[in-house]
Design a protein around this motif. Structure first.
Motif, PDB file in Angstrom:
ATOM      1  N   THR A 110       1.978 -43.765  -3.720  1.00 10.41           N
ATOM      2  CA  THR A 110       3.385 -43.592  -3.361  1.00 10.41           C
ATOM      3  C   THR A 110       3.637 -44.169  -1.973  1.00 10.41           C
ATOM      4  O   THR A 110       2.782 -44.083  -1.084  1.00 10.41           O
ATOM      5  N   PHE A 111       4.835 -44.735  -1.813  1.00 10.61           N
ATOM      6  CA  PHE A 111       5.288 -45.247  -0.524  1.00 10.61           C
ATOM      7  C   PHE A 111       6.443 -44.382  -0.033  1.00 10.61           C
ATOM      8  O   PHE A 111       7.312 -43.974  -0.822  1.00 10.61           O
TER       9      PHE A 111
ATOM     10  N   ASP B 153      17.243 -54.129  11.496  1.00 14.00           N
ATOM     11  CA  ASP B 153      17.775 -55.188  10.643  1.00 14.00           C
ATOM     12  C   ASP B 153      17.248 -54.931   9.235  1.00 14.00           C
ATOM     13  O   ASP B 153      16.254 -55.505   8.795  1.00 14.00           O
ATOM     14  N   PHE B 154      17.921 -54.029   8.528  1.00 13.63           N
ATOM     15  CA  PHE B 154      17.379 -53.512   7.278  1.00 13.63           C
ATOM     16  C   PHE B 154      17.137 -54.609   6.246  1.00 13.63           C
ATOM     17  O   PHE B 154      16.174 -54.540   5.478  1.00 13.63           O
ATOM     18  N   GLU B 155      17.976 -55.609   6.211  1.00 12.10           N
ATOM     19  CA  GLU B 155      17.830 -56.640   5.179  1.00 12.10           C
ATOM     20  C   GLU B 155      16.612 -57.527   5.407  1.00 12.10           C
ATOM     21  O   GLU B 155      16.044 -58.051   4.443  1.00 12.10           O
TER      22      GLU B 155
ATOM     23  N   VAL C  95       6.857 -53.914  -0.645  1.00 17.08           N
ATOM     24  CA  VAL C  95       7.251 -52.824  -1.538  1.00 17.08           C
ATOM     25  C   VAL C  95       8.764 -52.643  -1.478  1.00 17.08           C
ATOM     26  O   VAL C  95       9.387 -52.795  -0.422  1.00 17.08           O
ATOM     27  N   LYS C  96       9.350 -52.329  -2.646  1.00 21.43           N
ATOM     28  CA  LYS C  96      10.760 -51.947  -2.740  1.00 21.43           C
ATOM     29  C   LYS C  96      10.932 -50.720  -3.631  1.00 21.43           C
ATOM     30  O   LYS C  96      12.022 -50.443  -4.114  1.00 21.43           O
ATOM     31  N   ASN C  97       9.834 -50.010  -3.834  1.00 27.04           N
ATOM     32  CA  ASN C  97       9.859 -48.813  -4.668  1.00 27.04           C
ATOM     33  C   ASN C  97       9.300 -47.658  -3.844  1.00 27.04           C
ATOM     34  O   ASN C  97       8.102 -47.623  -3.547  1.00 27.04           O
TER      35      ASN C  97
ATOM     36  N   LEU D 167      20.575 -51.165   0.655  1.00 26.73           N
ATOM     37  CA  LEU D 167      19.808 -49.922   0.674  1.00 26.73           C
ATOM     38  C   LEU D 167      20.003 -49.111  -0.604  1.00 26.73           C
ATOM     39  O   LEU D 167      19.063 -48.467  -1.087  1.00 26.73           O
ATOM     40  N   LEU D 168      21.208 -49.127  -1.160  1.00 22.64           N
ATOM     41  CA  LEU D 168      21.504 -48.276  -2.309  1.00 22.64           C
ATOM     42  C   LEU D 168      21.265 -48.952  -3.648  1.00 22.64           C
ATOM     43  O   LEU D 168      21.175 -48.258  -4.668  1.00 22.64           O
ATOM     44  N   GLU D 169      21.149 -50.275  -3.675  1.00 22.33           N
ATOM     45  CA  GLU D 169      21.034 -50.968  -4.957  1.00 22.33           C
ATOM     46  C   GLU D 169      19.757 -51.795  -5.090  1.00 22.33           C
ATOM     47  O   GLU D 169      19.176 -51.858  -6.176  1.00 22.33           O
ATOM     48  N   ASP D 170      19.308 -52.437  -4.023  1.00 18.50           N
ATOM     49  CA  ASP D 170      18.152 -53.331  -4.128  1.00 18.50           C
ATOM     50  C   ASP D 170      16.820 -52.615  -3.974  1.00 18.50           C
ATOM     51  O   ASP D 170      15.774 -53.200  -4.260  1.00 18.50           O
ATOM     52  N   ILE D 171      16.829 -51.384  -3.513  1.00 23.20           N
ATOM     53  CA  ILE D 171      15.598 -50.619  -3.329  1.00 23.20           C
ATOM     54  C   ILE D 171      15.608 -49.449  -4.306  1.00 23.20           C
ATOM     55  O   ILE D 171      16.607 -48.737  -4.425  1.00 23.20           O
ATOM     56  N   LYS D 172      14.501 -49.251  -4.987  1.00 25.82           N
ATOM     57  CA  LYS D 172      14.381 -48.135  -5.917  1.00 25.82           C
ATOM     58  C   LYS D 172      13.802 -46.932  -5.175  1.00 25.82           C
ATOM     59  O   LYS D 172      12.696 -46.991  -4.644  1.00 25.82           O
TER      60      LYS D 172
END
Length: 372
Positions: free
Chosen positions: A158-159, A168-170, A178-180, A204-209
């Motif tokens: 787990t991450f 710079d979140f993007e 990792v994006k999960n 943050l709300l759509e591209d990251i699970k």
């Protein structure tokens, strides 16, 4: 009869020396376990301490390849980005190791360790490691190199991530790996606000699970997020100014949703309760919201339960029968039921808050047996 004399051969002592066992050689100072077969090697590596595994991978390339082949599993990999502290934390079998870049060179001596093939001054301790950076601005680059090295041989279950400052979140290096995430938190310290633009909010709300999401941020220019439901099983929203309450819904995988720092319209809560009664959100266990008006009594905020059939709470009925409950002292609990599967939940109201707690099916069956 005369006694026979013993015969002594002049070659006897020579024969003894010839057949005498040679003295065994001295045992080796180190055990060459890297030459072991796969399964014994995997067993030996899994018995090592986490700090030793990471230390040896920086010291020996063959050992790093061996760890890659044996798939060394760790429980959690955590990113922590604050104003003064930027680090990663690895947890394995209850042990945690913090690895943090630092730019104070006089504290460390070069240990001959290599980070991604480059000799780097590193200080190793039982619970932490310090990696030298040339200056404070280079900390993020060093943290990127640390992450690249660790994830090249670790198998992470787990991450998690926690942000205490605006980034710079993007363009963060984290998304390369990792994006999960199981848990993702953006929460500033000392009431210092974090402001993002609409593009960063969508990222943050759509591209990251994310499974467990906690957000405490504001969005520029009063932007309203248009896409619902929000993903995640456990969601905590502190600043809800970016929520469009006319479109706001809860996702099918949501277990707990809390929005108790800023108020929400009664009509929105009423709609969410009706959706649960209609059979949606089967996994839901708890809702908690802050309302705009104070509960001064049972008749306050009447539109909150408008069009919803409520029942008297059975637990409070038992307390009242035993004389342990006075309805004049607080607002009584009420129950609601879902016709589709017979599940029930109770609603609690106090001060400016309202909560919905769904009973587990086992609790409902236990209550039915008690009533019988």
């Amino acid at each position: 009869m005369p006694r026979r004399r013993a015969f002594f051969s002049p070659f006897y002592s020579h024969r003894i020396k010839q057949y005498k066992r040679e003295k065994p050689p001295n045992p080796p100072e180190s055990f060459p376990f890297l030459k072991l077969p796969y399964f014994p090697l995997k067993y030996v590596i899994n018995q090592l301490e986490l700090v030793d595994v990471i230390h040896f991978t920086m010291k020996n390339r063959r050992f790093k390849r061996a760890v890659e082949c044996t798939k060394f599993h760790v429980d959690q990999f955590h990113f922590h980005l604050g104003k003064w502290s930027k680090r990663v934390e690895v947890t394995h079998q209850g042990q945690s190791l913090e690895i943090e870049p630092d730019h104070e060179e006089n504290e460390y001596e070069s240990t001959g360790l290599k980070l991604n093939g480059v000799v780097t001054p590193i200080c190793c301790r039982p619970t932490e490691m310090k990696v030298f950076a040339e200056n404070a601005e280079a900390k993020m680059d060093v943290l990127d190199e640390i992450t690249q090295h660790l994830l090249s041989f670790l198998c992470v279950r787990t991450f998690t991530a926690k942000f205490l400052v605006k980034c710079d979140f993007e363009n963060l290096f984290i998304w390369k790996y990792v994006k999960n995430f199981r848990k993702f938190t953006i929460k500033p310290v000392n009431n210092t606000g974090i402001v993002v633009n609409s593009r960063e909010l969508h990222f943050l709300l759509e591209d990251i699970k994310i499974e467990e999401l906690e957000l405490d941020l504001k969005v520029e220019n009063g932007y309203k997020f248009p896409n619902y439901p929000l993903q995640g099983s456990n969601i905590v929203i502190h600043h809800n100014h970016f929520i469009d309450f006319d479109k706001f819904t809860i996702g099918p995988d949501c277990v707990k949703f809390i929005m108790n720092k800023h108020s929400i319209p009664n009509s929105c809560v009423n709609r969410l309760l009706k959706e649960w009664i209609a059979g949606k959100n089967e996994k839901l266990e708890r809702l908690e919201f802050k309302l705009r008006d104070l509960f001064e009594g049972p008749n306050s905020n009447e539109d909150l339960l408008e069009g919803i059939t409520t029942f008297e709470n059975e637990f409070e009925m038992e307390l009242r029968n035993w004389g342990f409950y006075d309805p004049d002292l607080e607002i009584p609990l009420v129950d609601i039921r879902r016709p589709s599967d017979g599940r029930s939940a109770f609603i609690r109201r106090w001060d400016w808050y309202v909560s919905l707690s769904v009973r587990h099916p086992n609790q409902a069956r236990r209550q039915q047996r008690m009533n019988v």
